[in-house]
Design an enzyme around this catalytic site. Sequence first.
Site, short mmCIF file in Angstrom:
data_model
loop_
_atom_site.label_atom_id
_atom_site.label_comp_id
_atom_site.label_asym_id
_atom_site.label_seq_id
_atom_site.Cartn_x
_atom_site.Cartn_y
_atom_site.Cartn_z
N HIS A 157 -18.10 -75.01 -93.42
CA HIS A 157 -18.69 -76.29 -93.04
C HIS A 157 -18.67 -76.49 -91.52
O HIS A 157 -18.63 -77.62 -91.04
CB HIS A 157 -17.97 -77.48 -93.70
N SER A 278 -32.65 -72.78 -66.30
CA SER A 278 -33.49 -73.96 -66.37
C SER A 278 -34.04 -74.23 -64.97
O SER A 278 -33.37 -74.00 -63.97
CB SER A 278 -32.66 -75.14 -66.86
N LYS A 284 -27.47 -74.30 -66.27
CA LYS A 284 -27.81 -73.82 -67.62
C LYS A 284 -28.22 -72.37 -67.67
O LYS A 284 -28.87 -71.85 -66.77
CB LYS A 284 -28.93 -74.68 -68.19
N ASN A 286 -29.94 -70.43 -70.73
CA ASN A 286 -30.43 -70.66 -72.09
C ASN A 286 -30.54 -69.35 -72.89
O ASN A 286 -30.99 -68.35 -72.36
CB ASN A 286 -31.79 -71.33 -72.05
N GLU A 291 -32.88 -67.75 -79.52
CA GLU A 291 -33.67 -68.89 -80.01
C GLU A 291 -35.03 -68.43 -80.53
O GLU A 291 -35.52 -68.90 -81.56
CB GLU A 291 -33.88 -69.91 -78.89
N GLN A 323 -58.65 -58.92 -97.87
CA GLN A 323 -58.74 -58.50 -96.47
C GLN A 323 -57.77 -59.31 -95.60
O GLN A 323 -57.37 -58.88 -94.52
CB GLN A 323 -60.18 -58.69 -95.99
#
Length: 464
Positions: A157, A278, A284, A286, A291, A323
Site C-alpha cells: 500500500h 526544467s 529539478k 526530471n 515517464e 489492413q
Amino acid sequence: MNHSHNHLRKEANKNKMAQNYIASIPFDHRLYRQDIKGSIAHTKMLEKQGIITKNDAAAIITGLSSIQKEMEQGKFQFRIEREDIHMNIEARLFEEIGDVAGKLHTARSRNDQIALDLRLFVKEEIPKTIDELKILQSSLIEVAEANRDVVMPGYTHLQQAQPVLLAHHLLAYFEMFQRDKERFCDCLKRTKILPLGSGALAGVPYPINREFVARELGFSEVSTNSLDAVSDRDFIIEYESCATITMMHLSRLAEEIILWSSSEFSFIEIDEPYTTGSSIMPQKKNPDVAELARGKTGRVYGHLTAILTTMKALPLAYNRDMQEDKEGLFDTVDTLHSTLAIFAKMLKAIKVSVKHIRGAIKKDYILATDLADYLVKEGLPFREAHSVISKLSRYTINKNKNFHELSLNEYHDFSPCFKEDVYDITLNSSIAARNVIGGTSLQQVETSLTRAREILNRESRSEG
Ligand code: ARG
C-alpha cells in the site's frame, strides 16, 4: 503498355481521394524484405514443381533481387497508385523483366501473401524482443549484485511494511521479464506456421509444394485450413498481448524509478542523459525516460484494443479491415524495442543512495511483524501475538520511541513472554530470518542471483 499491365492501369484510374484512402504503401513498404523473400521462395517452388520454367524462375528471382537492392539504396520509387507493397514490387518487376513477371503471382493471392509477410515479420521480431529482454535482465542482475546487502523498506500500500533487500526487490522484475520471454517464445510457436498456398481463401488449383516453401522460409508447419490461414491475425494479437504485458512491467518499474528518484525518496539518482532539467526551476532533474515509458504503455495497450476491435466482427475470410493490423503492430514493435533498450542502459547507470534508503526507515516500526513472530516462537497463537503487537505499536508510536528503546518492563506491560533477546530483533535479523525459498534473506537472494545468471547463460548457450 501491354495487356499484363491492365490491372495496374485500372488502379491508376481510380480517383485520388479513394486511392489514398485505400493505399497501404505509406506504411506497408516496411514489409518489403519479407515480401521479396516470400516471393523468391514461392518462385523456387513453382519451378521445382514444374509450374514455371527454370528460365522464368531465374528471371523473376534476378528481378526481385535487384528490386531489393533498389529499396535498400533508397532508390525505389514507391507509388501510391500501386496501392500496397505487393503491387509496388510486382509492377516494378514488370518494368524490369517484362511479361514473365506475370508468372510470379501463379498459385498465390495477395491474401495469403500478406498473411505470409506479416508472419515473417513477427517471426523475426520475437527473437529480437527476447534478446532485448535478456539484456535488460542482465542489467537488473548487475545492479542487484552491486547492492546485494542493501536493506530497504519493503512496501505494501506504499506504506513501509517489512525490510527487504534491494537486490530482492530488483530481482522481482527479473521474474516478470522471464515470464515475458516465455510468453513471446510461446507466441513464436503459433507464428511459425506457413499460410502461403491458401490462395485467396480456398486453396489453389496447382500442384504446389507447401512444405518446401515452409522449409525455405523457416516455418515449422503449414497451415491446415485455407480460410483460417488468410483471415487469422491471432499471431499479431498474441504478439501485442505479450507486448502489453511487458510494457505493463516496464511501466511499474518506471513508476518506481520515478518515485525513488524524487527528492522525497532520493533512493536513486538517474544518470543525466535519461533526465532533463526544467527551464525555469533549476533544482529539478526530471525522470523523462521513465515517464515516457510509463506514458507509451498507453499506446501499446491501445493498439491491442484496436486490433481486437477490428477483428471482432469480421466474417471469414479476408476483409480489407485487416489492413488496419499493420500500423499498430509496427508501432508496438518499435515502442517495445526502444523502451527495452533504453531501460537496460538507464538501469545500469543508476546511482543507489544507501544512505537515503537506510534513512527512509526512520523508526523501527517496520519490525512489528518480527516482534509478533517472536511471540509466536514463545508459544502465542499468531492472531493473539498480532493483537499484542498492535497495542505495543500504538504505545511506542505515541511515545515517539523506537521498539528497541522500550524497557523490558514496558514490554511486559503488553506480554510476559518478552525476554532480553527481544533486543536482538534488528533489520538484519529480520532479513536473515526470512530464509525460505523466495524469501529475502541474503542466502536466498544469493541463490536467486546465481539462478538468474544461470538462466541467462543457459539461454545464450542453447541459442549458439
Ligand atoms: N494491402 C492488403 C493488406 O494489407 C493486402 C491484401 C489485399 N488483398 C485484397 N484482396 N485486396 O491487407
